[in-house]
Write a protein that holds these residues in place. Sequence first.
Motif, PDB file in Angstrom:
ATOM      1  N   TYR A 161       0.859  -1.182   0.000  1.00 34.42           N
ATOM      2  CA  TYR A 161       0.000   0.000   0.000  1.00 34.42           C
ATOM      3  C   TYR A 161       0.894   1.231   0.000  1.00 34.42           C
ATOM      4  O   TYR A 161       2.101   1.149   0.216  1.00 34.42           O
ATOM      5  CB  TYR A 161      -0.895   0.019   1.235  1.00 34.42           C
ATOM      6  CG  TYR A 161      -0.159   0.312   2.528  1.00 34.42           C
ATOM      7  CD1 TYR A 161      -0.104   1.609   3.043  1.00 34.42           C
ATOM      8  CD2 TYR A 161       0.509  -0.699   3.221  1.00 34.42           C
ATOM      9  CE1 TYR A 161       0.598   1.881   4.213  1.00 34.42           C
ATOM     10  CE2 TYR A 161       1.202  -0.431   4.395  1.00 34.42           C
ATOM     11  CZ  TYR A 161       1.241   0.858   4.882  1.00 34.42           C
ATOM     12  OH  TYR A 161       1.928   1.136   6.033  1.00 34.42           O
ATOM     13  N   PHE A 162       0.308   2.403  -0.306  1.00 35.06           N
ATOM     14  CA  PHE A 162       1.054   3.639  -0.131  1.00 35.06           C
ATOM     15  C   PHE A 162       0.109   4.713   0.406  1.00 35.06           C
ATOM     16  O   PHE A 162      -1.118   4.598   0.312  1.00 35.06           O
ATOM     17  CB  PHE A 162       1.753   4.097  -1.420  1.00 35.06           C
ATOM     18  CG  PHE A 162       0.830   4.469  -2.547  1.00 35.06           C
ATOM     19  CD1 PHE A 162       0.327   5.766  -2.666  1.00 35.06           C
ATOM     20  CD2 PHE A 162       0.482   3.535  -3.510  1.00 35.06           C
ATOM     21  CE1 PHE A 162      -0.504   6.106  -3.709  1.00 35.06           C
ATOM     22  CE2 PHE A 162      -0.357   3.873  -4.556  1.00 35.06           C
ATOM     23  CZ  PHE A 162      -0.853   5.168  -4.665  1.00 35.06           C
ATOM     24  N   CYS A 163       0.690   5.728   0.994  1.00 31.86           N
ATOM     25  CA  CYS A 163      -0.061   6.833   1.571  1.00 31.86           C
ATOM     26  C   CYS A 163      -0.018   8.008   0.608  1.00 31.86           C
ATOM     27  O   CYS A 163       1.062   8.544   0.332  1.00 31.86           O
ATOM     28  CB  CYS A 163       0.518   7.243   2.923  1.00 31.86           C
ATOM     29  SG  CYS A 163       0.527   5.904   4.137  1.00 31.86           S
ATOM     30  N   ALA A 164      -1.160   8.391   0.061  1.00 29.40           N
ATOM     31  CA  ALA A 164      -1.236   9.496  -0.883  1.00 29.40           C
ATOM     32  C   ALA A 164      -1.560  10.786  -0.146  1.00 29.40           C
ATOM     33  O   ALA A 164      -2.504  10.838   0.649  1.00 29.40           O
ATOM     34  CB  ALA A 164      -2.298   9.211  -1.943  1.00 29.40           C
ATOM     35  N   GLU A 165      -0.759  11.846  -0.414  1.00 27.37           N
ATOM     36  CA  GLU A 165      -1.031  13.151   0.178  1.00 27.37           C
ATOM     37  C   GLU A 165      -2.195  13.797  -0.557  1.00 27.37           C
ATOM     38  O   GLU A 165      -2.237  13.828  -1.783  1.00 27.37           O
ATOM     39  CB  GLU A 165       0.207  14.042   0.082  1.00 27.37           C
ATOM     40  CG  GLU A 165       1.354  13.596   0.968  1.00 27.37           C
ATOM     41  CD  GLU A 165       1.038  13.769   2.434  1.00 27.37           C
ATOM     42  OE1 GLU A 165       0.245  14.663   2.770  1.00 27.37           O
ATOM     43  OE2 GLU A 165       1.565  12.991   3.248  1.00 27.37           O
ATOM     44  N   CYS A 166      -3.138  14.348   0.181  1.00 26.26           N
ATOM     45  CA  CYS A 166      -4.320  14.960  -0.410  1.00 26.26           C
ATOM     46  C   CYS A 166      -4.175  16.475  -0.415  1.00 26.26           C
ATOM     47  O   CYS A 166      -3.785  17.071   0.590  1.00 26.26           O
ATOM     48  CB  CYS A 166      -5.574  14.580   0.378  1.00 26.26           C
ATOM     49  SG  CYS A 166      -5.840  12.803   0.397  1.00 26.26           S
ATOM     50  N   SER A 209       7.025  10.250 -12.068  1.00 25.46           N
ATOM     51  CA  SER A 209       6.171   9.276 -11.380  1.00 25.46           C
ATOM     52  C   SER A 209       6.354   9.329  -9.870  1.00 25.46           C
ATOM     53  O   SER A 209       5.465   8.975  -9.109  1.00 25.46           O
ATOM     54  CB  SER A 209       6.464   7.860 -11.883  1.00 25.46           C
ATOM     55  OG  SER A 209       7.785   7.495 -11.559  1.00 25.46           O
ATOM     56  N   LYS A 210       7.516   9.804  -9.440  1.00 23.95           N
ATOM     57  CA  LYS A 210       7.769   9.880  -8.009  1.00 23.95           C
ATOM     58  C   LYS A 210       7.028  11.045  -7.360  1.00 23.95           C
ATOM     59  O   LYS A 210       6.917  11.112  -6.147  1.00 23.95           O
ATOM     60  CB  LYS A 210       9.276  10.029  -7.750  1.00 23.95           C
ATOM     61  CG  LYS A 210      10.138   8.955  -8.415  1.00 23.95           C
ATOM     62  CD  LYS A 210      11.602   9.265  -8.219  1.00 23.95           C
ATOM     63  CE  LYS A 210      12.478   8.314  -9.021  1.00 23.95           C
ATOM     64  NZ  LYS A 210      13.904   8.633  -8.883  1.00 23.95           N
ATOM     65  N   CYS A 214      -0.322  14.322  -5.533  1.00 21.95           N
ATOM     66  CA  CYS A 214      -0.089  15.454  -4.635  1.00 21.95           C
ATOM     67  C   CYS A 214       1.359  15.490  -4.165  1.00 21.95           C
ATOM     68  O   CYS A 214       1.641  15.690  -2.971  1.00 21.95           O
ATOM     69  CB  CYS A 214      -1.002  15.423  -3.428  1.00 21.95           C
ATOM     70  SG  CYS A 214      -2.725  15.170  -3.837  1.00 21.95           S
ATOM     71  N   ALA A 215       2.296  15.264  -5.089  1.00 22.08           N
ATOM     72  CA  ALA A 215       3.682  15.119  -4.674  1.00 22.08           C
ATOM     73  C   ALA A 215       4.316  16.426  -4.217  1.00 22.08           C
ATOM     74  O   ALA A 215       5.267  16.418  -3.458  1.00 22.08           O
ATOM     75  CB  ALA A 215       4.494  14.525  -5.806  1.00 22.08           C
ATOM     76  N   TRP A 216       3.800  17.570  -4.706  1.00 25.36           N
ATOM     77  CA  TRP A 216       4.357  18.855  -4.298  1.00 25.36           C
ATOM     78  C   TRP A 216       3.352  19.551  -3.385  1.00 25.36           C
ATOM     79  O   TRP A 216       2.200  19.743  -3.735  1.00 25.36           O
ATOM     80  CB  TRP A 216       4.632  19.754  -5.505  1.00 25.36           C
ATOM     81  CG  TRP A 216       5.772  19.284  -6.348  1.00 25.36           C
ATOM     82  CD1 TRP A 216       5.756  18.239  -7.217  1.00 25.36           C
ATOM     83  CD2 TRP A 216       7.061  19.843  -6.402  1.00 25.36           C
ATOM     84  NE1 TRP A 216       6.977  18.100  -7.824  1.00 25.36           N
ATOM     85  CE2 TRP A 216       7.797  19.085  -7.343  1.00 25.36           C
ATOM     86  CE3 TRP A 216       7.697  20.920  -5.764  1.00 25.36           C
ATOM     87  CZ2 TRP A 216       9.120  19.354  -7.653  1.00 25.36           C
ATOM     88  CZ3 TRP A 216       9.013  21.202  -6.090  1.00 25.36           C
ATOM     89  CH2 TRP A 216       9.713  20.412  -7.011  1.00 25.36           C
ATOM     90  N   THR A 217       3.779  19.935  -2.220  1.00 30.68           N
ATOM     91  CA  THR A 217       2.898  20.650  -1.295  1.00 30.68           C
ATOM     92  C   THR A 217       3.645  21.830  -0.694  1.00 30.68           C
ATOM     93  O   THR A 217       4.870  21.931  -0.789  1.00 30.68           O
ATOM     94  CB  THR A 217       2.431  19.729  -0.149  1.00 30.68           C
ATOM     95  OG1 THR A 217       3.576  19.291   0.580  1.00 30.68           O
ATOM     96  CG2 THR A 217       1.693  18.519  -0.676  1.00 30.68           C
ATOM     97  N   ALA A 218       2.903  22.716  -0.061  1.00 34.13           N
ATOM     98  CA  ALA A 218       3.526  23.901   0.523  1.00 34.13           C
ATOM     99  C   ALA A 218       4.158  23.572   1.861  1.00 34.13           C
ATOM    100  O   ALA A 218       3.654  22.775   2.626  1.00 34.13           O
ATOM    101  CB  ALA A 218       2.491  24.994   0.704  1.00 34.13           C
ATOM    102  N   CYS A 230       7.409  13.289  -1.011  1.00 36.63           N
ATOM    103  CA  CYS A 230       7.615  12.089  -1.825  1.00 36.63           C
ATOM    104  C   CYS A 230       6.617  10.988  -1.481  1.00 36.63           C
ATOM    105  O   CYS A 230       6.144  10.878  -0.351  1.00 36.63           O
ATOM    106  CB  CYS A 230       9.034  11.558  -1.627  1.00 36.63           C
ATOM    107  SG  CYS A 230      10.321  12.731  -2.103  1.00 36.63           S
ATOM    108  N   GLN A 231       6.354  10.174  -2.483  1.00 39.93           N
ATOM    109  CA  GLN A 231       5.490   9.015  -2.262  1.00 39.93           C
ATOM    110  C   GLN A 231       6.189   8.015  -1.346  1.00 39.93           C
ATOM    111  O   GLN A 231       7.399   8.074  -1.132  1.00 39.93           O
ATOM    112  CB  GLN A 231       5.171   8.325  -3.596  1.00 39.93           C
ATOM    113  CG  GLN A 231       4.196   9.070  -4.476  1.00 39.93           C
ATOM    114  CD  GLN A 231       3.790   8.230  -5.674  1.00 39.93           C
ATOM    115  OE1 GLN A 231       4.010   7.028  -5.674  1.00 39.93           O
ATOM    116  NE2 GLN A 231       3.203   8.857  -6.674  1.00 39.93           N
ATOM    117  N   ALA A 232       5.386   7.080  -0.828  1.00 42.67           N
ATOM    118  CA  ALA A 232       5.951   5.997  -0.032  1.00 42.67           C
ATOM    119  C   ALA A 232       6.980   5.246  -0.864  1.00 42.67           C
ATOM    120  O   ALA A 232       6.776   4.981  -2.046  1.00 42.67           O
ATOM    121  CB  ALA A 232       4.849   5.055   0.423  1.00 42.67           C
ATOM    122  N   GLY A 233       8.094   4.918  -0.273  1.00 44.01           N
ATOM    123  CA  GLY A 233       9.161   4.226  -0.977  1.00 44.01           C
ATOM    124  C   GLY A 233      10.250   5.155  -1.474  1.00 44.01           C
ATOM    125  O   GLY A 233      11.273   4.699  -1.989  1.00 44.01           O
TER     126      GLY A 233
END
Length: 555
Positions: A161-166, A209-210, A214-218, A230-233
């Motif tokens: 599984y991975f944790c996606a930032e919203c 892909s990395k 929502c890979a970029w946040t403030a 960054c995504q999980a992993g």
Amino acid sequence: AYVYKIAASGSAVQKAKLTAFDGSDDFGWSVSVSADGRKTVVGAYADDGRGSDSGGAYAFRLADDGSVMHGGKLTAVDGSSNDRFGSAASLSGNGSVVLIGASGADGMQPASGAAYLSAPRCDVGFSLAANGSCVDIDECSQPASHSCGGSSHCVNVPGRYFCAECLPPDSALTDMPFVSNVISSGSDSLVALNSKVSHTSLVSAANRSKHEACAWTAHPAALGALRIQCQAGYRRSDHNSECVDIDECLVPSACPVHATCKNTEGSYMCIRNAVMKLTASDGAGGDRFGDSLSVSDDGLTALVGAHLDDDLGSESGSAYVYKVTPGGMAVQTAKLTAADGAASDYFGSAVSLSGDGTTAIVGAYGGNGRSTSSGSAFIYKIASDGSAVQAVKLSSPSCANANFGMSVSVSRNGSTAIIGAYYDDPRGWQSGSAYVYRIASDGSAAQTAKLTASDGTSSDYFGRALSLSGDGSTAVIGATGEDARATDAGSAYVYKIAADGSASQTAKLTAADGSGSAYFGRAVSVSGDGGIAVVGAYQGKDQCGTPGSAYVYKI
């Protein structure tokens, strides 16, 4: 070993002779055929591949036309001299799981014995289903199985599984720069910022892909300053300019002790070791753990005998139950001893587990039955958690020293059992016999037939080995001292068992090239429907004169 095809009538035709491709000594000491009749394994405990008598086993595939394909040689990865790997063998229903005994190997103590289980393989993130298949674990449906929280949500994918930032809703963007989309621009990807932010940033296409989901946040501490989420992993690089792979395998606890960690881009894999070594938790030197064993059809339950264990007196004997957990680990769940066990019982000299894994039979050929040392056998009921309860003791109907319990076998559903007494004297001194029992759901048993060879004579040792088909309709019984082709050439007999438990002999099996002192019948095994039989002759000569062969028969 010799393979025989058995017809519905019980007649049999020899289809193939098996030998070791490298001339292994005592090939045929143990044999097992899968319930579907398509695979067989033959043990050769005196093979010297990893030292004198280190042992080996050989796998074969059996085609419908009787042809045979060699499937390779099995040895213990930690094998050494006098291990006796191949002293016993057992295959699961479809042959995907093999259990091999090495009764001289080092376990908890030197030479206490071991068994090697090649269990169903499931990588981490998958679990074993009841049918032995691997199914994905949905970690996201089990809060305790994932670490997502706060502004992230759990996304399940096969095996992990991975944790996606919203991203926050529009109303929360007034004071926080964020990435609204990712636009392809040749070899690069242009990251377009919200209109309230005046600057832009480029991310290489190789890293795109990395930075998805929502890979970029403030960064909450500095308005307008961007950081990479960054995504999980993956983790931020030392300069915070890109996401780089995390090598999870550097963490010692990344995988269970029975698995090997393999790092992959953005993730990792726990590859469960193909073979697990089973040992007795309280094993002692000389227990001979692994001289007898049996595995259930699904490969998830195993039974291993240690007939020289001393718990209830010198060489009183014991047996051990193992269950394969959803994580692929084999765990000892019970130790079996006779309620009335005593010295020299040799409890565990023979064991058999029903195909469904719910019934176990353990032979104690030195135990007191009808008279002193006439032999006995014990029936146990095994629960789903692997715990076991002794249901009944079967005492030898024969006289002293019959060795009742030297060989045992039980049907797939545990309703029929057959027990050998190869020193019994019905047709002469130690001509041998076997007994058929019907077993009730509560474990109680009633004798329905006594089997002897129609042409039996003294010292035939009928019943030294035996096997019952999974459906309980066919029994094959070895007589290692039978002399039809030559002195001690050996033979085996086929019996059809009726619904009421009565039985009739339908065929006699001998090696087409049988020779003196081959001891054909030392090991026998029959498929689930009774259509294929494999018989070992551990002193029968191969084409180069090396001891050991086995034969395949179609019944």
